[in-house]
Design an enzyme around this catalytic site. Structure first.
Site, PDB file in Angstrom:
ATOM      1  N   HIS A 135       0.812  -1.211   0.000  1.00  0.00           N
ATOM      2  CA  HIS A 135       0.000   0.000   0.000  1.00  0.00           C
ATOM      3  C   HIS A 135       0.850   1.268   0.000  1.00  0.00           C
ATOM      4  CE1 HIS A 135       0.809   1.064   4.235  1.00  0.00           C
ATOM      5  NE2 HIS A 135       0.909  -0.242   4.415  1.00  0.00           N
ATOM      6  N   HIS A 144      12.460  -0.749 -13.053  1.00  0.00           N
ATOM      7  CA  HIS A 144      12.343  -2.205 -13.213  1.00  0.00           C
ATOM      8  C   HIS A 144      12.361  -2.837 -11.827  1.00  0.00           C
ATOM      9  CE1 HIS A 144      13.741  -6.091 -15.492  1.00  0.00           C
ATOM     10  NE2 HIS A 144      12.835  -6.336 -14.561  1.00  0.00           N
TER      11      HIS A 144
END
Length: 212
Positions: A135, A144
């Protein structure tokens, strides 16, 4: 939707599989170096010199840049944007993405990845296999996130950073732009821009100039 995939390497194989798993039409592969007529069962459409023709033939096509290296991917995206390309996303059906999470254009989310509530994932990001983004994390453009990375809540990753396979990041830490975090590293404090950090806990072992 109809897609054109830019790139004919291992990373592109996974993206093609994702699009097929989602039932999307793939028009073909765009690659500057592939000399074959077909790749992975798809036609090779040529290189960047064919973009204008492709846009006239497929004006509604969405492009996904299937290049794993962040710097190269950013360069190619910049060139394609100049040609008014539209970019799509590719999210594998097995990935779990919270309704409140945001995913930017051009981003790919690999099998079994998890992106939790109110996470922000920018443009042309790779969220690789079984990575978890908890979250309120914020992942900037061209990052990446390698396979098996685990990020606790509120982590921030700067543009073009690369988080190596199996790395773990504790709540709230920030990784600067263009920084590389080594495989299996544990990030327990903020890391600056333009460094390589490895180990548990992760420590900076190299600093380099801004790659631009």
């Amino acid at each position: 939707m109809s897609y054109i995939v830019f790139g004919a390497g291992g990373h592109a194989k996974v993206i093609v599989d994702i699009l097929r798993s989602c039932g999307e039409e793939i028009i073909g592969i765009l690659d500057d170096h592939c000399k074959e007529e077909a790749w992975s069962g798809l036609p090779i459409l040529g290189g960047r010199n064919q973009i204008a023709q492709l846009l006239s033939l497929y004006p509604e096509a969405l492009f996904v840049v299937a290049i794993g290296d962040n710097t190269t991917r950013r360069k190619i995206v910049s060139q394609l944007k100049a040609a008014s390309i539209q970019f799509g996303t590719a999210v594998h059906p097995s990935a779990v993405v919270a309704p409140s999470a945001f995913i930017g254009e051009g981003t790919v989310v690999m099998p079994n990845a998890v992106i939790n509530a109110d996470a922000y994932v920018g443009e042309h990001v790779i969220v690789n296999t079984a990575a978890t983004i908890d979250h309120d994390c914020r992942i900037e453009d061209f990052v990446h996130i390698s396979p098996g990375v685990h990020m606790a809540g509120g982590v921030q990753i700067g543009c073009c950073a690369h988080i190596g396979i199996g790395a773990s990041l504790i709540p709230g830490v920030r990784v600067g732009c263009d920084t590389i975090v080594g495989a299996a590293s544990c990030v327990i404090r903020d890391l600056p821009e333009n460094v390589i950090a490895v180990g548990c806990p992760a420590k900076v072992i190299k600093t380099y100039k801004d790659k631009g």
